[in-house]
Design an enzyme around this catalytic site. Structure first.
Site, PDB file in Angstrom:
ATOM      1  N   ASP A 273       0.832  -1.203   0.000  1.00 54.46           N
ATOM      2  CA  ASP A 273       0.000   0.000   0.000  1.00 54.46           C
ATOM      3  C   ASP A 273       0.871   1.260   0.000  1.00 54.46           C
ATOM      4  O   ASP A 273       1.986   1.245   0.528  1.00 54.46           O
ATOM      5  CB  ASP A 273      -0.912  -0.040   1.235  1.00 54.46           C
ATOM      6  CG  ASP A 273      -2.065   0.926   1.126  1.00 54.46           C
ATOM      7  OD1 ASP A 273      -2.320   1.470   0.028  1.00 54.46           O
ATOM      8  OD2 ASP A 273      -2.726   1.157   2.158  1.00 54.46           O
TER       9      ASP A 273
ATOM     10  N   ASN B 107     -10.793  -2.972  -5.896  1.00 54.83           N
ATOM     11  CA  ASN B 107     -10.028  -1.963  -6.644  1.00 54.83           C
ATOM     12  C   ASN B 107     -10.693  -1.540  -7.958  1.00 54.83           C
ATOM     13  O   ASN B 107     -10.326  -0.524  -8.542  1.00 54.83           O
ATOM     14  CB  ASN B 107      -8.596  -2.441  -6.918  1.00 54.83           C
ATOM     15  CG  ASN B 107      -7.705  -2.393  -5.700  1.00 54.83           C
ATOM     16  OD1 ASN B 107      -6.748  -3.158  -5.581  1.00 54.83           O
ATOM     17  ND2 ASN B 107      -7.988  -1.487  -4.771  1.00 54.83           N
TER      18      ASN B 107
HETATM   19  C1  FPP Z   1      -2.108   0.181  -3.223  1.00 48.48           C
HETATM   20  O1  FPP Z   1      -1.594   1.485  -3.204  1.00 48.48           O
HETATM   21  C2  FPP Z   1      -1.591  -0.541  -4.343  1.00 48.48           C
HETATM   22  C3  FPP Z   1      -2.322  -1.114  -5.340  1.00 48.48           C
HETATM   23  C4  FPP Z   1      -3.785  -1.081  -5.399  1.00 48.48           C
HETATM   24  C5  FPP Z   1      -1.677  -1.793  -6.461  1.00 48.48           C
HETATM   25  C6  FPP Z   1      -0.498  -2.625  -6.102  1.00 48.48           C
HETATM   26  C7  FPP Z   1       0.308  -2.780  -7.300  1.00 48.48           C
HETATM   27  C8  FPP Z   1       1.650  -2.694  -7.352  1.00 48.48           C
HETATM   28  C9  FPP Z   1       2.541  -2.567  -6.220  1.00 48.48           C
HETATM   29  C10 FPP Z   1       2.324  -2.718  -8.627  1.00 48.48           C
HETATM   30  C11 FPP Z   1       2.237  -3.896  -9.429  1.00 48.48           C
HETATM   31  C12 FPP Z   1       2.511  -5.206  -8.834  1.00 48.48           C
HETATM   32  C13 FPP Z   1       2.859  -6.236  -9.597  1.00 48.48           C
HETATM   33  C14 FPP Z   1       2.910  -7.602  -9.097  1.00 48.48           C
HETATM   34  C15 FPP Z   1       3.203  -6.018 -10.991  1.00 48.48           C
HETATM   35  P1  FPP Z   1      -2.624   2.678  -3.266  1.00 48.48           P
HETATM   36  O2  FPP Z   1      -2.805   3.068  -4.665  1.00 48.48           O
HETATM   37  O3  FPP Z   1      -3.873   2.295  -2.562  1.00 48.48           O
HETATM   38  O4  FPP Z   1      -1.864   3.789  -2.479  1.00 48.48           O
HETATM   39  P2  FPP Z   1      -2.549   4.961  -1.651  1.00 48.48           P
HETATM   40  O5  FPP Z   1      -3.219   4.302  -0.473  1.00 48.48           O
HETATM   41  O6  FPP Z   1      -1.387   5.809  -1.263  1.00 48.48           O
HETATM   42  O7  FPP Z   1      -3.516   5.655  -2.545  1.00 48.48           O
END
Ligand code: FPP
Length: 248
Positions: free
Chosen positions: A26, A74
């Site tokens: 996250d 998501n």
């Molecule tokens: C949460 O951060 C992250 C995600 C919803 C996506 C996770 C994906 C990756 C780390 C990249 C790709 C992974 C692979 C395996 C290719 P957020 O967007 O919720 O962050 P925030 O809470 O700061 O908004």
């Protein structure tokens, strides 16, 4: 190639670190916002952190690593972000397949594939087949995954078997249901890490994490390092786990 890295498998009974670590990656969005960049910039930076964490696993005795890439919730994000993430997953698999295989990583995907596009599903299938003989690290990528959704899908499949007369309902117990979970071939996670300072599990591995230890760290995922991963796993090794029992 079969079992190229068999000797790396952890067989040391004195090993006290986690065998299976699950990570809620996250903080990508906030990391990007802090830099005045679009959220997808953060997801790309987040994807680059995965390799370092995977490659740390054999050094610290972690045999299974499960990462939460996209949840069933998501899809509620903007269309631009969802499309950008799907494109990132396609590019990630195409670009990383060789390196993952060369390192001896066996890749599996969990989650419901129905909403994923055909091109992505094909890449996922190919990567699973390509790496199916590897044993050095078991990397499981949760994509369109939700713990409740997984239990509901498992229950439906189990109910169909009961309805077909293949399973006696009197024999249905925890072990019977586990056989229908996406994670059926994986051990339960010992340690679940969530980055970015949020102390929630967000529908990740609900069934499997019943006795897991949790670590919530403030680091945003794109800043998560080999050193922090190693430190958290070492800290786990110094804890006493009782699984609901008492110390003997
Ligand atoms: C949460 O951060 C992250 C995600 C919803 C996506 C996770 C994906 C990756 C780390 C990249 C790709 C992974 C692979 C395996 C290719 P957020 O967007 O919720 O962050 P925030 O809470 O700061 O908004």
């Amino acid at each position: 190639m079969q079992n190229r890295f068999k000797d790396d498998a952890i067989s040391d009974p004195a090993h006290t670190g986690p065998r299976h670590v699950a990570i809620i990656m996250d903080g990508n969005g906030r990391w990007a916002t802090q830099r005045g960049r679009p959220r997808l910039f953060g997801h790309h930076a987040g994807a680059r952190r995965v390799r370092e964490v995977v490659e740390t696993c054999p050094d610290i005795g972690v045999e299974y690593l499960t990462i939460f890439a996209f949840s069933t919730e998501n899809w509620k994000r903007t269309q631009v972000e969802v499309a950008g993430l799907m494109s990132l997953f396609r590019r990630y698999i195409a670009k990383e397949a060789r390196a993952l295989d060369d390192f001896g990583v066996r890749v599996r995907f969990i989650g419901d594939r129905v909403r994923l596009d055909k091109k992505l599903i094909k890449l996922m299938d190919e990567l699973e087949v390509l790496t199916s003989g590897n044993t050095r690290v078991n990397l499981t990528i949760a994509l369109n995954y939700g713990g409740r959704d997984e239990v509901a899908r498992a229950t439906k499949r189990l109910a169909l078997e009961v309805a077909a007369g293949n399973i006696d309902p009197e024999t249905v117990d925890e072990a019977a249901l586990v056989k229908f979970l996406d994670t059926q071939v994986l051990p339960d996670p010992d340690l679940v890490i969530r980055t970015s300072g949020e102390a929630r599990i967000s529908n990740f591995l609900l069934w499997q994490s019943a006795y897991a230890e949790y670590e919530f760290v403030d680091t945003l995922w794109p800043d998560f390092s080999r050193e922090e991963f190693t430190r958290l796993c070492a800290k786990y090794g110094s804890r006493e786990r009782r699984f609901g029992g008492v110390k003997t």
